[in-house]
Structures are given as structure tokens and as C-alpha cells.
Scaffold this motif. Structure first.
Motif, PDB file in Angstrom:
ATOM      1  N   TYR A 152      63.750   9.005  -8.810  1.00  0.00           N
ATOM      2  CA  TYR A 152      62.865   9.937  -8.396  1.00  0.00           C
ATOM      3  C   TYR A 152      63.086  10.544  -7.085  1.00  0.00           C
ATOM      4  O   TYR A 152      63.784   9.848  -5.986  1.00  0.00           O
ATOM      5  CB  TYR A 152      61.218   9.378  -8.045  1.00  0.00           C
ATOM      6  CG  TYR A 152      60.179  10.408  -7.557  1.00  0.00           C
ATOM      7  CD1 TYR A 152      59.816  11.086  -8.481  1.00  0.00           C
ATOM      8  CD2 TYR A 152      60.178  10.822  -6.342  1.00  0.00           C
ATOM      9  CE1 TYR A 152      58.438  12.063  -8.445  1.00  0.00           C
ATOM     10  CE2 TYR A 152      58.987  11.698  -6.045  1.00  0.00           C
ATOM     11  CZ  TYR A 152      58.117  12.302  -7.045  1.00  0.00           C
ATOM     12  OH  TYR A 152      57.389  13.177  -6.700  1.00  0.00           O
ATOM     13  N   GLY A 153      63.113  11.721  -6.733  1.00  0.00           N
ATOM     14  CA  GLY A 153      63.892  12.558  -5.474  1.00  0.00           C
ATOM     15  C   GLY A 153      65.027  13.059  -5.568  1.00  0.00           C
ATOM     16  O   GLY A 153      65.684  13.875  -4.803  1.00  0.00           O
ATOM     17  N   LYS A 154      65.487  13.219  -6.796  1.00  0.00           N
ATOM     18  CA  LYS A 154      67.080  13.518  -6.926  1.00  0.00           C
ATOM     19  C   LYS A 154      67.177  14.998  -6.989  1.00  0.00           C
ATOM     20  O   LYS A 154      68.260  15.439  -6.717  1.00  0.00           O
ATOM     21  CB  LYS A 154      67.751  13.080  -8.280  1.00  0.00           C
ATOM     22  CG  LYS A 154      67.250  13.512  -9.815  1.00  0.00           C
ATOM     23  CD  LYS A 154      67.996  12.847 -10.681  1.00  0.00           C
ATOM     24  CE  LYS A 154      67.397  13.435 -12.047  1.00  0.00           C
ATOM     25  NZ  LYS A 154      67.849  12.864 -13.179  1.00  0.00           N
ATOM     26  N   LEU A 155      66.278  15.722  -7.483  1.00  0.00           N
ATOM     27  CA  LEU A 155      66.215  17.302  -7.375  1.00  0.00           C
ATOM     28  C   LEU A 155      66.070  17.949  -5.776  1.00  0.00           C
ATOM     29  O   LEU A 155      66.873  18.462  -5.239  1.00  0.00           O
ATOM     30  CB  LEU A 155      65.105  17.840  -8.054  1.00  0.00           C
ATOM     31  CG  LEU A 155      65.250  19.353  -8.026  1.00  0.00           C
ATOM     32  CD1 LEU A 155      66.341  20.071  -8.485  1.00  0.00           C
ATOM     33  CD2 LEU A 155      64.157  19.815  -8.801  1.00  0.00           C
ATOM     34  N   SER A 156      65.186  17.177  -5.211  1.00  0.00           N
ATOM     35  CA  SER A 156      64.618  17.667  -3.888  1.00  0.00           C
ATOM     36  C   SER A 156      65.352  17.003  -2.735  1.00  0.00           C
ATOM     37  O   SER A 156      65.720  17.635  -1.441  1.00  0.00           O
ATOM     38  CB  SER A 156      63.160  17.574  -3.657  1.00  0.00           C
ATOM     39  OG  SER A 156      62.720  16.042  -3.840  1.00  0.00           O
ATOM     40  N   PHE A 174      59.208  20.748  -4.827  1.00  0.00           N
ATOM     41  CA  PHE A 174      58.523  19.716  -4.547  1.00  0.00           C
ATOM     42  C   PHE A 174      57.361  20.090  -4.091  1.00  0.00           C
ATOM     43  O   PHE A 174      57.173  20.844  -3.465  1.00  0.00           O
ATOM     44  CB  PHE A 174      59.612  19.067  -3.416  1.00  0.00           C
ATOM     45  CG  PHE A 174      58.531  17.762  -3.242  1.00  0.00           C
ATOM     46  CD1 PHE A 174      59.198  16.425  -3.969  1.00  0.00           C
ATOM     47  CD2 PHE A 174      57.584  17.408  -2.264  1.00  0.00           C
ATOM     48  CE1 PHE A 174      58.284  15.245  -3.900  1.00  0.00           C
ATOM     49  CE2 PHE A 174      56.934  16.008  -2.124  1.00  0.00           C
ATOM     50  CZ  PHE A 174      57.363  14.885  -2.963  1.00  0.00           C
ATOM     51  N   GLU A 228      59.950  18.247  -9.094  1.00  0.00           N
ATOM     52  CA  GLU A 228      60.515  16.704  -9.250  1.00  0.00           C
ATOM     53  C   GLU A 228      59.578  15.878  -9.944  1.00  0.00           C
ATOM     54  O   GLU A 228      60.098  14.934 -10.617  1.00  0.00           O
ATOM     55  CB  GLU A 228      60.221  16.339  -7.823  1.00  0.00           C
ATOM     56  CG  GLU A 228      60.865  15.054  -7.285  1.00  0.00           C
ATOM     57  CD  GLU A 228      62.631  15.128  -7.185  1.00  0.00           C
ATOM     58  OE1 GLU A 228      63.242  14.866  -8.011  1.00  0.00           O
ATOM     59  OE2 GLU A 228      62.896  15.844  -6.221  1.00  0.00           O
TER      60      GLU A 228
END
Length: 477
Positions: A153-157, A234, A238
Motif C-alpha cells: 500500500y502506497g506504491k503509487l503515491s 491518492f 491507491e
């Protein structure tokens, strides 16, 4: 075919496009939440996505695109209750105005426009998968995604999961959650709100699960490109990744593209400032939609665009330069036999234009190539138009217009600020041609009084007549 490079928000780097299926791009774009008419900030994103679609088609790709319509959501429900109507009756006019705006801006229709309320079963099925895999849990009659269970979790933003706060769309004191960071997948029913049956009791889906379920149905568990505005990065995108990849065990999308914000006169749009313009507002002010589309595509999608009325006027002037050249081209006889200069110029333009688009949709560079070509063609006309120039130049511009959608003035007839159509107080092209011929005949007969009267009649209809050694030609002012 040139390799197309796109800036992937997932990893924040420029990458060459390699579709899962050769020659076929599957594209998902977040559509509107239909509780009001969309504003020009939303429209900038939709025009960018249209530009991407057109560019992919320009380079020979087949495109299958889905754009969702969020027609059940907190704001919609609150507004419908306030209006005393059900959500279907409330959202209908906003859906209609959305498609009217897309059509006015020449945004191409896509293959699928799924509505959230028509895909509740798919959402329930995905939530059941998440529960079974331990990524979700039930609290009372609602279901939540457990962020702590998703190591990625959080890998895009790039956000630190420890800093995640509850989103605006879920008030944490309304629901009993294990962790304030968790987000809702299914909301238990409340009195007076729309509801659907589910294994957890009556309720309605959370916002994020809608896109995950609908993109999977129409494009597959993994598809090529996911787009949206930077404000969706986000938490919405996300959370989409977290839901879809946790449920399916495979990537959701390979490339993520985000368009930057639009400001108005240097300010963030807000209703309190009175600068939250819709396309209808701008049309009521007499601003031509063609110039608005031009302005929206003139700045690279990853740069902020400041929208001003002065810039719309600049866009009009830029388009007029193109229109004036095409008018000269249409009326200038081809005299020279040497077609080499026009072929070399057109080929150089097409190469520069394509290279700009292949470089992450660099529209400012693509438009720069257009205006260099316009300047070059004007020079050819001044020196004497080579044989075959008209068809070659028009062909090159028409191919460019497959992407830009603003170069053909006649296609925008009826647009605010454009030439009037017959029956609205103006003259049709056929009527103008008839009057211009009559004026030419009057001049040939040396009946200058009649010729002047016809010129005044044409001028009153917004038509300017130019007399050249090769005869009279006209254009709309």
C-alpha cells in the motif's frame, strides 16, 4: 511506427508503451461523479484522456476504453435527498449535460460508459474475495479494507502508510473500524438512503470499489493504462490498486497517467471565488468552444494550466492564423511545377508532429510544429504555390487534426464565435458564394454601385471579400 513513451506515475519515470496485446490498448479513465455539471478542471482531464486516445489511434493502435459514471455516492445522495427525488432522477440531467459537454468539445465517444448502480453485483463479488483472503473485515453491517494487510500500500503515491488519514468520503465516527486508516468497501444502510441487498445486509458500495469492479469487467483484471486527474492519485487510485491487486493477485494497470490541476486567473477554483466555470458558463459568455479545447490541449498534461479569458482570446488568434493560411491555400492557384519543396516541408512537419506526440503527448511541441508549417506554407503561397501543394498540405493537416481536433474550422460551425449557420440570421456558404459571384459579375459589367451594395450586404453578414488577380475570394470575419 514510432515507439510511444509515457510518464508512468507508478515509478515516476518515462516508459515505452508495450501493450499486453500487440496493437491493442485497454484504457480506463475515471469519469465524473454526476451530482453537478462538470467544471473546466474536470474537462481538462477528459480532454487530456481524449488526446491520449486519439494519439494511440494515430499511431495505429486499437483502443478499448471504459469511462465510469459514478451515480451513487455521498454527495449525490445528500443532494437527491435535499431535492426530494431518487438518485436516478437526480443524476439524469447531470449525465445528459456531461455528454453534451463531451460532444461540444469534440471528445470521441468511448466503448463503455459503465454506471456504478448497474454493477453492484460485481462489487459485491470483489468484496467477498477480499473478505475470504483476509484483506477485508466486517464491522456491524459495513465492510472495510484492512490497509495493514497490504504490504504494497502506497506504491503509487509514495505515501507513508503511517501518515494515511481517513478520506473525506468516510467519516470515521460513522463506522466502527479496526484502524482509522482503513477505507470502506460496503456501507451499511441508513434510513432514507438508497440501498441494495448484500451478504452483509442492505447497504451501498464505497466509492473506490466501484472503479475496481467495473474496470475488471470491461478490461480484465490487468489492463494497459489507467488515467485520471492528479487529485485522484491518492487516495482513490491507491485504494483501487489495493482492492484489485489484493483480490486478484496481479497488477491492476501497467501504466498510470495523471493530468495536473487547472487554475483560474492564478487561483484554485472554488464556488466562493465565483471562478468554478462550467462549459455552459463560458458559452453563455460567448467564448468559442473550439478555442477552449485548443487552450486545454496547448499545455502539457503534466503541467498546471492557468485558465483566463485572455488566454482563450489568444487561442482564437492562434486558430485564426491557421484558418487564414488555409483560406489562402484554398483560393490560390497552383502555378509552379516543382512539388519538391512542399513535399519536403510536409514530411518534416509530419515527422516533428509525430515525434512530439510520441514523447509523452508533448502537445506544445506538436502545436509548435503546426505553426512552423503554417509559416512555411504562407511563404510558398507568397512565392507561388507548387503543383500538388494544396492536397499535400491539407492531407498533412487533416492527419494532425485526427489528434488535435481543432484545425478544421468548418467542423465547428455553430460554435460560439464561429460562422453562423443558415437560418440563424447569417448566410450559408452557398448563399455567400452566390452573392460573391453576383458581385463579380456586377464589377465585370462596371456596375460598381451594385457591386458596393453586395459587398456591404456580405460585410453585414460577417463576410470579408478580397479581390485578387485570380478573382474574388471570401472569408468570414
Amino acid at each position: 511506427m514510432l515507439p510511444v513513451k509515457l510518464y508512468n506515475s507508478l515509478g515516476r519515470r518515462l516508459e515505452e508503451l508495450e501493450p499486453l496485446e500487440s496493437g491493442h490498448v485497454r484504457l480506463y479513465t475515471c469519469g465524473p461523479t454526476v451530482y453537478d455539471r462538470v467544471h473546466i478542471g474536470n474537462l481538462r482531464t477528459f480532454v487530456f484522456e481524449d488526446l491520449l486516445r486519439r494519439t494511440l489511434r494515430f499511431f495505429g493502435y486499437r483502443v478499448t476504453q471504459a469511462m465510469n459514471l459514478t451515480d451513487v455516492e455521498d454527495k449525490i445522495i445528500a443532494a437527491a435527498i435535499s431535492a426530494g427525488v431518487d438518485i436516478g432522477d437526480f443524476t439524469r440531467p447531470h449525465v445528459e449535460s456531461f455528454f453534451e459537454d463531451l460532444s461540444a468539445l469534440r471528445i470521441e465517444p468511448v466503448e463503455h460508459y459503465p454506471r456504478a448502480t448497474a454493477h453492484i453485483d460485481e462489487m459485491i463479488a470483489m468484496i467477498e474475495q477480499l473478505l475470504e483472503a483476509g484483506y477485508a473485515y466486517q464491522a456491524d453491517d459495513s465492510v472495510f479494507f484492512r490497509i495493514a494487510a497490504d504490504a504494497d500500500y502506497g506504491k503509487l503515491s509514495g505515501i507513508d502508510v503511517e501518515q494515511v488519514r481517513r478520506g473525506e468520503r468516510v467519516q470515521s465516527d460513522e463506522y466502527a473500524k479496526e484502524d482509522a486508516r482503513d477505507f470502506v468497501l460496503w456501507k451499511g444502510a441508513k434510513e432514507g438512503e438508497p440501498e441494495w441487498a448484500s451478504p452483509w445486509g442492505p447497504g451501498r458500495p464505497g466509492w473506490h470499489i466501484e472503479c475496481s469492479a467495473m474496470s475488471q469487467k470491461y478490461l480484465g483484471a490487468t489492463f494497459d493504462i489507467h488515467c485520471g486527474g492528479v487529485d485522484n492519485l491518492f487516495p482513490h487510485h491507491e485504494n483501487e490498486i489495493a482492492q484489485s491487486e489484493s483480490a486478484n493477485g496481479r497488477p491492476l494497470a501497467r501504466y498510470w497517467l495523471h493530468s495536473e490541476h487547472l487554475t483560474v486567473d492564478g487561483e484554485k477554483m472554488s464556488k466562493s471565488l465565483g471562478n468554478c466555470h462550467t462549459l455552459g458558463d463560458l458559452q453563455d459568455r460567448g467564448l468559442p468552444v473550439r478555442a477552449i479545447r485548443y487552450l486545454l490541449i496547448s499545455v502539457h498534461y503534466r503541467q498546471q494550466l492557468d485558465f483566463t479569458f485572455a488566454k482563450v482570446a489568444e487561442a482564437e488568434r492562434a486558430l485564426k492564423r491557421i484558418d487564414d493560411m488555409r483560406f489562402r491555400l484554398a483560393h490560390e492557384p497552383e502555378r509552379a511545377d516543382d512539388a519538391v519543396p512542399v513535399e519536403a516541408g510536409a514530411a518534416a512537419f509530419e515527422e516533428a508532429f509525430a515525434s512530439a506526440l510520441a514523447d509523452d503527448l508533448n502537445t506544445s511541441a506538436a502545436l509548435g510544429a503546426v505553426f512552423r508549417f503554417v509559416h512555411e506554407v504562407n511563404g510558398m503561397i507568397d512565392r507561388g504555390l507548387p503543383a500538388g501543394a494544396r492536397a499535400r498540405v491539407e492531407g498533412a493537416l487533416q492527419r494532425a487534426n485526427q489528434v488535435l481536433g481543432v484545425l478544421d474550422a468548418e467542423a465547428w460551425t455553430g460554435d460560439a464565435g464561429s460562422a453562423p449557420e443558415a437560418g440563424d440570421g447569417g448566410l450559408s456558404d452557398a448563399e455567400v458564394e452566390k452573392l460573391v459571384r453576383a458581385r463579380s459579375e456586377a464589377r465585370a459589367a462596371r456596375d460598381f454601385a451594385a457591386a458596393d451594395q453586395l459587398r456591404e450586404e456580405l460585410a453585414g453578414a460577417g463576410v470579408v471579400v478580397e479581390d485578387t488577380p485570380d478573382g474574388s475570394r471570401w472569408k468570414r470575419s
